[in-house]
Design a protein around this motif. Sequence first.
Motif, short mmCIF file in Angstrom:
data_model
loop_
_atom_site.label_atom_id
_atom_site.label_comp_id
_atom_site.label_asym_id
_atom_site.label_seq_id
_atom_site.Cartn_x
_atom_site.Cartn_y
_atom_site.Cartn_z
N TYR A 13 -12.92 -11.12 -17.39
CA TYR A 13 -11.83 -10.56 -17.21
C TYR A 13 -10.65 -10.93 -18.50
N LEU A 70 -3.22 -5.18 -18.52
CA LEU A 70 -3.63 -6.01 -17.23
C LEU A 70 -4.28 -5.11 -16.41
N PHE A 71 -3.82 -3.95 -16.07
CA PHE A 71 -4.57 -2.90 -15.16
C PHE A 71 -5.71 -2.47 -15.67
N LEU A 74 -8.96 -4.92 -15.71
CA LEU A 74 -9.51 -5.23 -14.61
C LEU A 74 -10.36 -4.09 -14.26
N TYR A 104 -8.10 -12.77 -7.38
CA TYR A 104 -7.48 -12.17 -8.40
C TYR A 104 -5.87 -12.08 -7.86
N SER A 108 -3.05 -13.29 -10.39
CA SER A 108 -2.13 -12.43 -10.80
C SER A 108 -0.61 -12.99 -10.99
N PRO A 300 1.13 -8.13 -9.69
CA PRO A 300 0.10 -8.28 -8.61
C PRO A 300 -0.51 -6.89 -8.00
N THR A 303 -2.91 -5.50 -10.24
CA THR A 303 -4.14 -6.19 -10.31
C THR A 303 -4.90 -5.95 -9.14
#
Length: 381
Positions: A13, A70-71, A74, A104, A108, A300, A303
Motif C-alpha cells: 500500500y 490515499l483512498f 487502498l 488500517y 490512517s 480515516p 481509509t
Amino acid sequence: MKKILFRKLLKDYLVFFCIALISASIVIWVFQAVNFLDIIIEDGRNYLIYIKFSILNFPKILSKLMPFVLFFSLFYVTIRHELNNELMILWNFGINKIDIVNFYLKFSLIILLLQILFTSYLVPKSQDIARSYLRTSTINFYGNFIKPQKFNDTIKGTTIYTEKKDIQGNFKNIFIKKEKDPDNFQTIHAKKGILEEINGVPYLVLFNGENIKVNNNKITTIGFSKFNFALNASKTNTTTYIKTQELPSLKLIECMSTLYKIKLKFIKSLNTKIENCSNENKINILREIYKRLLVPIYIPILTLIPLLLIITSKENIHYFKIKILVFLLGLFTVIFSETTIRFIDVILINNIKFIFIPFAILFIIYITFIYYFRLKFKINI
C-alpha cells in the motif's frame, strides 16, 4: 506470521501510495509552474524568484492530493490483492477481517497527523515564504511587462501603453500615466521609447513628446526631445499584505479567540494586532481553521471505505457493481469534505454539526464492519 502478512500489506500500500502521490503532484506542479511564468513575463521578476515561488507551492499540491490518492491507493491495492487471491491467503491463515480493518484504521491515524502537519504548518509556512519573495523582490526584467496594444499596470500607480514594439526593442507611440491621487497625476506621451540602463539604474528613455502634469486642477505642459523615466523606484501591484491562508495556525486560533472573546489556556495573551484579524474577515478565518484542523479527520473514513470491498469476494456476481459503488462513495466523500468548508458559518454553534459529521460517518462504517465480520458471522453459525 500475522505481523509478516500485515507488513506485506502495508508495504504494498505505501509503495503504491507514495509513487501515486509524488507522480500526480509533480504532474500538477509542472502545469502550475507553467502558469507561474506570468511572474516573469507579466511582472518582470527574475528567474530565481520564479523557481523559489514554484517550488514552495509543492507542499500545497501534496496536501490537496493526499486524501484522494490515499483512498485510490487502498482501493486499487485491495482490488489487486483480491483478484490475485492474496486476500484468500490471509483468511486461510486465520486472520480476521476486522483485524485488517483495525490495522488500517490505526495506520490512517498516522496519515491523519501527517496531513494536519501539512495543512496547519507546512502549507501556510511555505505559502507565506513564497509570497514574501514577491513582496520583497523588485522588478528585474522591465521589458517583459510592457506589451504592445495593452494597458500595462503591473507598476503600482503607473499605466503604460505602447502602440507597437519593433525587433530592435524600440517602443512606438508610448503613453504613460503616473497617478498619486485623482487630483495629482502625470501623463507622458512620446513618439518613441527604449529601455536602457544608466549607471545601473533602469530607465525608459522617451523621445519627442510632452509631459503633462496636473496638480489640484493646475495643468503644466512641457515638451521634450528626450526624457528619462526612471523605473528603479517602481513598485508592483503584487499583494503586499499577508493573506488569511498564509497566517500561522496558532495566530488564526488566537484571532478567533479574540473576536469571539473565548479564553483558551494555551494562549497566554490575546493580540488584536494580528493581520487580517477583523470582524469582516471572521468567516474566512473560521473556514481556514476548519480546513486545516477538521477536514483531515476524513482521512480515516477514506481509509475504511475501500475496505468495504473485503466484505464480499470477487466470486460475487455483483462484485463489479460493488467496486463502482465503493469508488463513487470514496469520491463523494472527498468532494463532500471539501464542500463543507463553504457551509461554515460565522455563528460558532451552527458549525457543530460539521464537526460531528466525520465522526458519525466513521462510526457508521465501523459498525458496518462489526456487523458483517462478527455479528453476522455468529448468526450464520
